[in-house]
Design a protein around this motif. Structure first.
Motif, PDB file in Angstrom:
ATOM      1  N   GLN A 179       6.344 -26.960   8.916  1.00 39.14           N
ATOM      2  CA  GLN A 179       7.076 -27.548  10.039  1.00 39.14           C
ATOM      3  C   GLN A 179       7.304 -29.043   9.821  1.00 39.14           C
ATOM      4  OE1 GLN A 179       4.850 -26.599  13.576  1.00 39.14           O
ATOM      5  NE2 GLN A 179       5.224 -24.395  13.406  1.00 39.14           N
ATOM      6  N   GLN A 180       6.301 -29.722   9.288  1.00 38.91           N
ATOM      7  CA  GLN A 180       6.443 -31.152   9.009  1.00 38.91           C
ATOM      8  C   GLN A 180       7.536 -31.397   7.968  1.00 38.91           C
ATOM      9  OE1 GLN A 180       2.962 -33.044   7.383  1.00 38.91           O
ATOM     10  NE2 GLN A 180       3.839 -35.112   7.539  1.00 38.91           N
ATOM     11  N   LEU A 181       7.538 -30.584   6.925  1.00 41.34           N
ATOM     12  CA  LEU A 181       8.542 -30.735   5.869  1.00 41.34           C
ATOM     13  C   LEU A 181       9.945 -30.412   6.390  1.00 41.34           C
ATOM     14  CD1 LEU A 181       6.604 -29.138   2.869  1.00 41.34           C
ATOM     15  CD2 LEU A 181       6.982 -31.575   3.333  1.00 41.34           C
ATOM     16  N   ALA A 182      10.049 -29.392   7.260  1.00 40.27           N
ATOM     17  CA  ALA A 182      11.347 -29.038   7.831  1.00 40.27           C
ATOM     18  C   ALA A 182      11.888 -30.183   8.692  1.00 40.27           C
ATOM     19  CB  ALA A 182      11.224 -27.762   8.662  1.00 40.27           C
ATOM     20  N   HIS A 183      10.998 -30.815   9.456  1.00 44.96           N
ATOM     21  CA  HIS A 183      11.410 -31.945  10.289  1.00 44.96           C
ATOM     22  C   HIS A 183      11.902 -33.108   9.423  1.00 44.96           C
ATOM     23  CE1 HIS A 183      11.464 -34.917  13.474  1.00 44.96           C
ATOM     24  NE2 HIS A 183      10.661 -35.687  12.748  1.00 44.96           N
ATOM     25  N   LEU A 184      11.196 -33.381   8.339  1.00 39.98           N
ATOM     26  CA  LEU A 184      11.600 -34.476   7.447  1.00 39.98           C
ATOM     27  C   LEU A 184      12.919 -34.170   6.756  1.00 39.98           C
ATOM     28  CD1 LEU A 184       8.122 -35.349   5.875  1.00 39.98           C
ATOM     29  CD2 LEU A 184       9.432 -36.714   7.521  1.00 39.98           C
ATOM     30  N   ALA A 185      13.129 -32.890   6.430  1.00 39.20           N
ATOM     31  CA  ALA A 185      14.391 -32.500   5.801  1.00 39.20           C
ATOM     32  C   ALA A 185      15.563 -32.713   6.762  1.00 39.20           C
ATOM     33  CB  ALA A 185      14.325 -31.043   5.348  1.00 39.20           C
ATOM     34  N   VAL A 202      17.282 -26.890   5.499  1.00 35.76           N
ATOM     35  CA  VAL A 202      18.640 -27.427   5.719  1.00 35.76           C
ATOM     36  C   VAL A 202      19.623 -26.633   4.861  1.00 35.76           C
ATOM     37  CG1 VAL A 202      18.068 -29.757   6.489  1.00 35.76           C
ATOM     38  CG2 VAL A 202      18.027 -29.242   4.054  1.00 35.76           C
ATOM     39  N   PRO A 203      19.840 -25.358   5.166  1.00 36.52           N
ATOM     40  CA  PRO A 203      20.729 -24.518   4.346  1.00 36.52           C
ATOM     41  C   PRO A 203      22.143 -25.091   4.322  1.00 36.52           C
ATOM     42  CG  PRO A 203      20.237 -23.465   6.446  1.00 36.52           C
ATOM     43  CD  PRO A 203      19.323 -24.634   6.344  1.00 36.52           C
ATOM     44  N   GLY A 204      22.751 -25.044   3.146  1.00 40.32           N
ATOM     45  CA  GLY A 204      24.105 -25.551   2.994  1.00 40.32           C
ATOM     46  C   GLY A 204      24.192 -27.042   2.751  1.00 40.32           C
ATOM     47  N   TYR A 205      23.087 -27.737   2.818  1.00 42.17           N
ATOM     48  CA  TYR A 205      23.072 -29.179   2.584  1.00 42.17           C
ATOM     49  C   TYR A 205      22.379 -29.472   1.262  1.00 42.17           C
ATOM     50  CZ  TYR A 205      21.886 -34.120   3.112  1.00 42.17           C
ATOM     51  OH  TYR A 205      21.735 -35.475   2.910  1.00 42.17           O
ATOM     52  N   LEU A 206      22.983 -30.338   0.464  1.00 36.51           N
ATOM     53  CA  LEU A 206      22.397 -30.700  -0.820  1.00 36.51           C
ATOM     54  C   LEU A 206      21.373 -31.811  -0.592  1.00 36.51           C
ATOM     55  CD1 LEU A 206      22.213 -30.495  -3.864  1.00 36.51           C
ATOM     56  CD2 LEU A 206      24.114 -32.123  -4.027  1.00 36.51           C
ATOM     57  N   LEU A 207      20.116 -31.444  -0.581  1.00 35.10           N
ATOM     58  CA  LEU A 207      19.033 -32.409  -0.390  1.00 35.10           C
ATOM     59  C   LEU A 207      18.790 -33.116  -1.719  1.00 35.10           C
ATOM     60  CD1 LEU A 207      16.908 -33.361   1.744  1.00 35.10           C
ATOM     61  CD2 LEU A 207      15.328 -31.736   0.695  1.00 35.10           C
ATOM     62  N   ARG A 208      19.041 -34.397  -1.745  1.00 34.57           N
ATOM     63  CA  ARG A 208      18.899 -35.171  -2.980  1.00 34.57           C
ATOM     64  C   ARG A 208      17.545 -35.846  -3.012  1.00 34.57           C
ATOM     65  NH1 ARG A 208      23.463 -39.186  -2.172  1.00 34.57           N
ATOM     66  NH2 ARG A 208      22.729 -38.889  -0.038  1.00 34.57           N
ATOM     67  N   PRO A 268      17.225 -44.749   1.510  1.00 30.97           N
ATOM     68  CA  PRO A 268      18.686 -44.811   1.684  1.00 30.97           C
ATOM     69  C   PRO A 268      19.376 -44.549   0.361  1.00 30.97           C
ATOM     70  CG  PRO A 268      17.722 -47.009   1.692  1.00 30.97           C
ATOM     71  CD  PRO A 268      16.570 -46.039   1.715  1.00 30.97           C
ATOM     72  N   PRO A 269      20.586 -44.009   0.381  1.00 33.32           N
ATOM     73  CA  PRO A 269      21.284 -43.691  -0.876  1.00 33.32           C
ATOM     74  C   PRO A 269      21.591 -44.949  -1.650  1.00 33.32           C
ATOM     75  CG  PRO A 269      22.756 -43.464   0.995  1.00 33.32           C
ATOM     76  CD  PRO A 269      21.397 -43.662   1.565  1.00 33.32           C
ATOM     77  N   LEU A 270      21.603 -44.846  -2.984  1.00 28.10           N
ATOM     78  CA  LEU A 270      21.925 -45.977  -3.845  1.00 28.10           C
ATOM     79  C   LEU A 270      23.411 -46.267  -3.796  1.00 28.10           C
ATOM     80  CD1 LEU A 270      19.733 -45.203  -6.947  1.00 28.10           C
ATOM     81  CD2 LEU A 270      19.366 -47.007  -5.287  1.00 28.10           C
ATOM     82  N   THR A 290      15.687 -34.870   9.188  1.00 23.80           N
ATOM     83  CA  THR A 290      15.881 -36.323   9.308  1.00 23.80           C
ATOM     84  C   THR A 290      16.661 -36.862   8.115  1.00 23.80           C
ATOM     85  OG1 THR A 290      13.792 -36.514  10.532  1.00 23.80           O
ATOM     86  CG2 THR A 290      14.695 -38.532   9.561  1.00 23.80           C
ATOM     87  N   ALA A 291      16.319 -36.383   6.922  1.00 23.20           N
ATOM     88  CA  ALA A 291      17.033 -36.818   5.720  1.00 23.20           C
ATOM     89  C   ALA A 291      18.507 -36.425   5.797  1.00 23.20           C
ATOM     90  CB  ALA A 291      16.387 -36.214   4.485  1.00 23.20           C
ATOM     91  N   LYS A 292      18.779 -35.243   6.304  1.00 25.88           N
ATOM     92  CA  LYS A 292      20.164 -34.783   6.431  1.00 25.88           C
ATOM     93  C   LYS A 292      20.930 -35.630   7.436  1.00 25.88           C
ATOM     94  CE  LYS A 292      22.953 -30.796   7.784  1.00 25.88           C
ATOM     95  NZ  LYS A 292      22.920 -29.374   8.243  1.00 25.88           N
TER      96      LYS A 292
END
Length: 235
Positions: free
Chosen positions: A175-181, A212-218, A233-235, A183-185
């Motif tokens: 659940q913690q990892l899903a929440h962070l994912a 986050v299905p369908g989202y490319l988590l970088r 933040p993205p480079l 937020t990243a999205k």
């Protein structure tokens, strides 16, 4: 008879008056011919062209269009100026600014553990002024620093992960990892995963991707401690 004569006289006078009032076409007015625009000399054309190149180079530099894209970048414009004026001080300073910007981008990438990206930036920095010994020395020094990276300090906003929960892969850690994912999205952040082993890091990454299905988590994985997730933040 008198009446007829009088009528003829008045008619003649009316015709004469009308003839006198008739307007003739206006006489043409002589206007001075427009002065021809002064023709630029070849030296003036060259000076204007160089000024346009320098202006475009500065705009590209301010937008980090250093060597790309091919149709709009600072390097090509500064190079064109130097081909015309090898001692142009503004173009020389512009080339040095490109090198310094690439070195800065390489440091930022290395601090986020994106070492491949950092090396690519250093390659570009080296190619800007390949015959400049000072530039090559700076690039070599930064390559040495990349070869012996200092331990990464934990970011202030890092999200700690329980090593026990990671080992057991509990529902709470998922659940913690899903929440962070999520937020990243939402903020288009990249993810730095720091765990005790590479295999554990890959499990964390896969768990976050499923959230986050369908989202490319970088992101990237780094072995270290404490176990944590850093949203960058993205480079």
């Amino acid at each position: 008879m008198f009446t007829v004569k009088k009528t003829l006289v008045w008619g003649w006078m009316l015709c004469a008056a009308l003839a006198g009032c008739a307007t003739s076409p206006p006489e043409p007015v002589d206007r001075p011919a427009p002065e021809p625009k002064p023709q630029l000399t070849e030296a003036q054309k060259r000076e204007r062209y160089i000024a346009d190149l320098l202006y475009g180079a500065e705009r590209a530099l301010s937008r980090d269009r250093l060597m790309m894209p091919g149709y709009d970048n600072a390097y090509d414009r500064y190079s064109s100026v130097l081909a015309l004026e090898p001692n142009n001080s503004e173009a020389k300073l512009g080339m040095q600014a490109i090198v310094l910007r690439y070195l800065d981008m390489a440091r930022n990438a290395a601090q986020r553990s994106y070492f491949d990206k950092a090396q690519a930036y250093l390659d570009r920095a080296s190619g800007v002024l390949p015959d400049n010994a000072a530039v090559q020395s700076l690039v070599d020094q930064q390559r040495e620093a990349l070869a012996k990276p200092e331990p990464r300090l934990e970011a202030q906003n890092a999200h700690r992960l329980s090593t026990t929960a990671l080992a057991k892969r509990t529902d709470e850690i998922k659940q913690q990892l899903a929440h962070l994912a999520q937020t990243a999205k939402e903020h288009n952040h990249m993810v730095l995963i720091v765990t005790g082993s590479d295999g554990q890091g890959r499990w964390v990454y896969q768990t976050m991707r499923k959230a986050v299905p369908g989202y490319l988590l970088r992101g990237d994985i780094q072995v270290g401690a404490p176990a944590r997730i850093e949203l960058l933040p993205p480079l």
